[in-house]
Design an enzyme around this catalytic site. Structure first.
Site, PDB file in Angstrom:
ATOM      1  N   LYS A   1      19.464  -7.697  84.596  1.00  0.00           N
ATOM      2  CA  LYS A   1      18.720  -6.437  84.677  1.00  0.00           C
ATOM      3  C   LYS A   1      17.415  -6.604  85.460  1.00  0.00           C
ATOM      4  O   LYS A   1      16.384  -6.056  85.114  1.00  0.00           O
ATOM      5  CB  LYS A   1      18.417  -5.929  83.267  1.00  0.00           C
ATOM      6  CG  LYS A   1      19.684  -5.666  82.472  1.00  0.00           C
ATOM      7  CD  LYS A   1      19.408  -5.038  81.142  1.00  0.00           C
ATOM      8  CE  LYS A   1      20.641  -4.807  80.318  1.00  0.00           C
ATOM      9  NZ  LYS A   1      21.701  -4.084  80.964  1.00  0.00           N
ATOM     10  N   CYS A   2      17.490  -7.347  86.547  1.00  0.00           N
ATOM     11  CA  CYS A   2      16.329  -7.680  87.361  1.00  0.00           C
ATOM     12  C   CYS A   2      16.465  -7.008  88.723  1.00  0.00           C
ATOM     13  O   CYS A   2      17.575  -6.770  89.197  1.00  0.00           O
ATOM     14  CB  CYS A   2      16.260  -9.206  87.520  1.00  0.00           C
ATOM     15  SG  CYS A   2      14.969  -9.824  88.601  1.00  0.00           S
ATOM     16  N   GLY A   3      15.337  -6.736  89.365  1.00  0.00           N
ATOM     17  CA  GLY A   3      15.384  -6.194  90.719  1.00  0.00           C
ATOM     18  C   GLY A   3      16.049  -7.145  91.700  1.00  0.00           C
ATOM     19  O   GLY A   3      16.545  -6.722  92.743  1.00  0.00           O
ATOM     20  N   LEU A   4      16.082  -8.437  91.352  1.00  0.00           N
ATOM     21  CA  LEU A   4      16.710  -9.436  92.226  1.00  0.00           C
ATOM     22  C   LEU A   4      18.177  -9.691  91.867  1.00  0.00           C
ATOM     23  O   LEU A   4      18.842 -10.486  92.529  1.00  0.00           O
ATOM     24  CB  LEU A   4      15.927 -10.755  92.162  1.00  0.00           C
ATOM     25  CG  LEU A   4      14.455 -10.677  92.584  1.00  0.00           C
ATOM     26  CD1 LEU A   4      13.790 -12.035  92.453  1.00  0.00           C
ATOM     27  CD2 LEU A   4      14.307 -10.136  93.995  1.00  0.00           C
ATOM     28  N   THR A   5      18.693  -9.002  90.860  1.00  0.00           N
ATOM     29  CA  THR A   5      20.078  -9.208  90.420  1.00  0.00           C
ATOM     30  C   THR A   5      21.095  -9.087  91.561  1.00  0.00           C
ATOM     31  O   THR A   5      22.073  -9.828  91.573  1.00  0.00           O
ATOM     32  CB  THR A   5      20.425  -8.252  89.255  1.00  0.00           C
ATOM     33  OG1 THR A   5      19.519  -8.528  88.171  1.00  0.00           O
ATOM     34  CG2 THR A   5      21.849  -8.442  88.767  1.00  0.00           C
TER      35      THR A   5
END
Length: 169
Positions: free
Chosen positions: A39-43
């Site tokens: 659930k990360c912007g970098l996922t």
């Protein structure tokens, strides 16, 4: 307990995402060890990580994902939820280890060893965010460290992977 003076990262005991036995030492080529989160912007980096596995896996590279929930709770899932998310959303085929602390008092010995390695700017120490990458040579030494915003398919990562594969080190 892991002897920090020992140089072979692959001998550090780890467990698979499902809690089962997993031995990094069974992976004979280089590794790209990445702390991951769903659930990360970098996922979306999962896409490039899986492409690296497809492109370089036949040449000996193994991408190893290490889920961690230490950055704003961005990996809250159970092992089953993490496995389902990775396989259905990004088609992940590379191995995932159990959810792990990468910083702090409960830092896993794998990350205690990895974080001793400096990045290209000479900075060692704590993991700064999800998707920090470590290239581990075939002999278990850490060859390179790439910070989270460095894309898995960035030229410097590809160059380091190809060098690790070609030297067989």
């Amino acid at each position: 307990m892991w002897d920090m003076g020992h140089s072979n990262i692959k001998n550090i005991p780890v467990r698979a995402l499902d809690g089962g036995d997993f031995r990094l030492a069974d992976l004979t080529g280089p590794l790209l060890v990445v702390n991951v989160a769903s659930k990360c912007g970098l996922t979306p980096q999962y896409t490039a990580l899986e492409q690296l596995q497809k492109d370089y896996g036949p040449k000996g590279l193994t991408v190893v994902g290490v889920p961690s929930n230490q950055f704003m709770g961005q990996e809250p899932g159970t092992p089953e939820e993490i496995a389902t998310f990775c396989s259905t959303t990004y088609g992940v085929t590379f191995p995932l280890l159990e959810k792990t602390d990468v910083n702090g008092d409960n830092r896993h010995p794998l990350y205690a060893a990895l974080t001793e390695t400096p990045d290209a700017d000479g900075e060692a120490g704590d993991i700064t965010w999800n998707f920090e990458k470590f290239l581990v040579a075939a002999d278990g030494t850490v060859a390179a460290r790439f910070r989270p915003r460095t894309e898995p398919d960035a030229p410097e990562v590809i160059t380091a992977i190809e060098a690790a594969i070609n030297t067989g080190a």
